[in-house]
Motif scaffolding. Structure first.
Motif, PDB file in Angstrom:
ATOM      1  N   ALA A 103       0.835  -1.210   0.000  1.00 27.66           N
ATOM      2  CA  ALA A 103       0.000   0.000   0.000  1.00 27.66           C
ATOM      3  C   ALA A 103       0.864   1.253   0.000  1.00 27.66           C
ATOM      4  N   VAL A 104       1.943   1.230   0.788  1.00 25.32           N
ATOM      5  CA  VAL A 104       2.853   2.378   0.824  1.00 25.32           C
ATOM      6  C   VAL A 104       3.498   2.580  -0.536  1.00 25.32           C
ATOM      7  N   MET A 105       3.991   1.508  -1.131  1.00 27.32           N
ATOM      8  CA  MET A 105       4.682   1.630  -2.405  1.00 27.32           C
ATOM      9  C   MET A 105       3.733   2.092  -3.514  1.00 27.32           C
ATOM     10  N   ALA A 106       2.531   1.573  -3.514  1.00 24.23           N
ATOM     11  CA  ALA A 106       1.566   1.967  -4.545  1.00 24.23           C
ATOM     12  C   ALA A 106       1.162   3.436  -4.381  1.00 24.23           C
ATOM     13  N   GLY A 107       0.900   3.829  -3.151  1.00 19.86           N
ATOM     14  CA  GLY A 107       0.487   5.218  -2.911  1.00 19.86           C
ATOM     15  C   GLY A 107       1.581   6.205  -3.268  1.00 19.86           C
ATOM     16  N   VAL A 108       2.822   5.896  -2.889  1.00 21.30           N
ATOM     17  CA  VAL A 108       3.949   6.782  -3.179  1.00 21.30           C
ATOM     18  C   VAL A 108       4.199   6.851  -4.682  1.00 21.30           C
ATOM     19  N   ARG A 109       4.145   5.671  -5.357  1.00 15.62           N
ATOM     20  CA  ARG A 109       4.386   5.632  -6.801  1.00 15.62           C
ATOM     21  C   ARG A 109       3.338   6.442  -7.558  1.00 15.62           C
ATOM     22  N   ASP A 110       2.087   6.378  -7.124  1.00 15.05           N
ATOM     23  CA  ASP A 110       1.000   7.055  -7.831  1.00 15.05           C
ATOM     24  C   ASP A 110       1.097   8.582  -7.765  1.00 15.05           C
TER      25      ASP A 110
END
Length: 759
Positions: A103-110
């Motif tokens: 969730a952290v990686m997806a949110g930051v990437r987006d």
């Protein structure tokens, strides 16, 4: 009058400048305005060049930045997100933990703001107990501007935290730390700078009781600051500047600009109150206060020049900027100020404050309070000297055990900022990982087998020798023949332990590995290294800077007053003032005595750069008062008074000016003592305490007691020093009937006592 002829033929720079300005009023004012406009215009066109990262820190840390700059390798703003189980529950192997990482990686990437996003499962940045993991990435664009677009990333991390309450999810890094600092203290600091002006104006309004008279010192100080801002921009192409230097320049410029104008204006008003015509009053002020301003200004400039010898870019910037603003304010005080006073005439009293203005006009020029203080001081000078001197020595005693350090985030900011807590949690789980040491390996061929082998052994030995627990990461820049090795130091945020790890890395691991390969240069930097290199350089600069300031101030006093005694006592009294300020700082911020009153609980140390900075600033500002008071005492002595009566006259006639100037400076410096940032708080408290002590205990008790005890020896100049340049009073004031004080019997005839020793 018999003395008018002398006043019509002024001699000395200050007297001639004041006389010319009074006669050519519009030329002087126009020239000053033109100077300010041209300086600002030229400065705007050239632009200001600021200190670079490679210049900020000396030693190996500076070499690291320089090598990377020359290679064109820009450090991106690195960020780290901690995912940590609360209590003894989840581990990195559990699906819920992995889901939070995703969730952290997806949110930051987006957000589209990051690059080089790395999972802890790929980089193995998972703690030994499997309860903590780090998601690492870099911000896109220039590192200096990363804080401006970090907010979407912070929002994404906060969203992940809200969705996974069983875990602690926090972010820390270059951009998030800078944003937190700017948000919490940037506006606060700026507000403090701007509030200094209305505070100074309000106090001046009380002092003069008239709006126009109160506006003059502030107008002079601010135009001097504006002109210097432009000049500094030009000079910055040779000696780079900084925002910190600009802020210090504003503080010092406001302090000395207001002081100089206050000295001059009060003397002019005093002469007019004594019955002199406007022209004669201006000439007397120019010949007396004007000269004191020149001597004081040169002394302050010499003190500020001491910072140029530190070899530290930030100090050199502050030193040059402040000595320039003092020089400009000094020139303005002896040129444009007499012209303005001549133009305004009686209109300087415009805008009178009801009741207050009337009280000021009735109050006279002497201070009744200080006259009352002086009676017991001069009756019992030995007792007064012992009590006041003993009190200052007692205040200075805690400074013997002063502990200086680069304040940690906890010490500087407390636990009020989320990024501070995030930093501490990351450091606990991954000691040194949030702030690793960086070895930059430079070779003719970074891919050569001996170089690769040396880097590999360096990584291994760093862990084996106990400098790090790993992981030690290597980034190779093949095109530039460079490699950057990041080593998490054992000790982390504990500066003492981290420095021991750094010492092992520099003195044991590097010589046996990278140092054994010919043609390889491998300086080691990082936050801990920068702190150590800065402190080492600062420590080596203390003795030469102290010696330079003290010796040159002594010589200036000697030549200005033609008295060995006054030169020696000037230095001793100023050192007492500085020592007392050091003691107060140590007692409050290191030992915690009364720390709750200023919001400094638990700091435990003095920020490393402050003692040297305070010494230079305080020594200069203390001389400001000292020159003004002693000049008035010597003037009275030359006009026919005994030494004791001259001391009385000098102190009581200058007390109002010195007290007013001190109140302004104490108020301005105290504003910085209210800031949340501990280093700024320490600076504000130290400056305010020293100025208060200097204007009261030093000038009101110790100085008159010492001069009273010394008597005619105050004016002693050995024959073998007769070759020194004579900078003594250019234009003594005409003799006036001595004032009287209970217990003091002045001699009625000027020629009944010896003149100052002159060769």
């Amino acid at each position: 009058m018999a003395d008018t002829g002398r006043l019509e033929r002024p001699r000395g720079i200050a007297a001639r400048a004041g006389s010319w300005s009074a006669r050519h009023r519009w030329a002087a004012v126009g020239g000053w305005v033109l100077l300010v406009i041209l300086a600002l215009a030229v400065g705007s066109m050239t632009g200001r060049v600021d200190v670079t990262d490679s210049e900020q820190v000396p030693g190996e840390s500076g070499r690291v930045s320089k090598i990377l700059d020359e290679a064109g390798i820009d450090d991106a703003a690195g960020e780290t997100v901690l995912i940590q189980a609360k209590g003894g529950g989840l581990t990195a192997n559990d699906p819920a933990f992995r889901k939070a990482v995703d969730a952290v990686m997806a949110g930051v990437r987006d957000t589209g703001q990051v690059t080089a996003l790395r999972s802890p499962y790929e980089t193995k940045t998972i703690s030994a107990d499997r309860r903590s993991a780090l998601v690492q990435f870099e911000m896109r664009g220039e590192a200096e501007k990363a804080a401006d677009h970090i907010q979407p990333v912070l929002d994404a991390v906060e969203k992940a935290q809200n969705g996974h309450q069983a875990l602690r999810i926090e972010e820390f890094g270059d951009a998030s730390g800078q944003k937190a600092f700017d948000d919490a203290f940037g506006d606060d600091f700026t507000q403090a700078e701007y509030s200094a002006l209305p505070v100074a104006l309000g106090i001046l309004l009380i002092v003069f009781g008239a709006l126009v008279a109160a506006l003059l010192p502030v107008a002079l100080a601010m135009t001097a600051f504006l002109a210097t801002t432009g000049l500094v921009a030009v000079v910055s192409h040779w000696v780079h500047m900084s925002d910190t230097a600009n802020s210090v320049m504003l503080l010092v410029g406001l302090a000395v600009g207001v002081d100089y104008c206050l000295f001059y204006l009060r003397r002019e008003r005093e002469e007019r109150a004594a019955g002199r015509d406007a022209q004669t009053a201006l000439r007397v002020a120019a010949a007396t206060s004007g000269r004191a301003i020149l001597v004081s200004g040169v002394t302050v400039i010499v003190a500020m020049a001491g910072m140029l010898f530190t070899g530290i870019a930030e100090f050199k910037a502050m030193g040059l900027a402040t000595l320039m603003v003092v020089a400009v304010a000094m020139v303005g005080s002896v040129t444009v100020l007499p012209a303005l006073l001549s133009l305004l005439g009686e209109r300087v009293e415009k805008g009178r404050v009801p009741f207050l203005g009337r009280a000021k006009r009735r109050g006279g020029t002497e201070s009744r309070i200080w006259r009352a203080v002086l009676r017991p001081v001069l009756r019992r000078p030995k007792l007064s000297l012992a009590l006041a001197g003993g009190a200052l020595i007692a205040l200075a005693v805690p400074a013997v055990g002063m502990n200086t350090a680069n304040l940690t985030m906890d010490q500087e900011f407390g636990d009020r900022l989320p990024v501070v807590n995030a930093y501490n949690h990351i450091d606990e789980a991954f000691p040194g990982g949030s702030d690793p040491a960086r070895a930059v390996v430079k070779a003719d061929d970074i891919d050569a087998a001996p170089v690769r082998d040396a880097i590999a052994r360096f990584r291994t030995e760093a862990v084996v020798k106990g400098a790090s627990k790993g992981p030690v990461e290597v980034t190779v820049h093949h095109k530039q023949n460079l490699a950057v090795v990041e080593v998490p130091l054992i000790g982390g945020s504990d500066e003492g332990k981290a420095e021991k790890s750094l010492e092992v890395l520099r003195n044991e691991v590097r010589p046996a590995t990278l140092g054994a390969v010919d043609g390889v240069d491998a300086p080691i930097g990082g936050s801990t290294a920068s702190s150590k290199d800065f402190n080492d350089k600062l420590g080596s600069a203390v003795t030469p800077v102290f010696a330079f300031v003290v010796v040159f101030a002594f010589l200036l006093m000697l030549m200005s007053f033609r008295s060995l005694t006054i030169a020696v006592t000037s230095i001793v009294l100023n050192l007492l003032s500085v020592g007392a300020a050091y003691g107060i700082l140590t007692a409050v911020f290191q030992h915690g005595w009364g720390a709750g009153l200023v919001g400094a609980e638990g700091v435990g140390a003095i920020v490393s750069w402050l003692p040297l900075f305070l010494f230079v600033i305080l020594f200069g500002l203390s001389m400001d008062y000292h020159v003004f008071v002693v000049s008035r005492i010597r003037e009275a002595y030359l006009a026919g008074r005994t030494t004791k009566d001259a001391v009385v006259h000098g102190v009581v006639t200058t007390a109002g000016v010195v007290t007013s100037a001190a109140v302004i400076m104490v108020a301005v410096f105290s504003i910085f003592g209210t800031l949340s940032m501990q280093s700024m708080k320490q600076m504000g408290v130290g400056l305010a305490a020293a100025v208060l002590i200097d204007a009261t205990v030093i000038r009101g008790v110790l100085l008159p007691a010492v001069m009273s005890l010394l008597g005619e020896r105050n004016w002693y100049l050995p024959k073998w020093l007769g070759w020194l340049p004579d900078l003594a009073h250019d234009e003594p004031a005409p003799a006036r009937r001595p004032s009287t004080l209970v217990g003091v019997s002045p001699r009625p005839e000027a020629d009944e006592r010896p003149r100052p020793a002159r060769v």
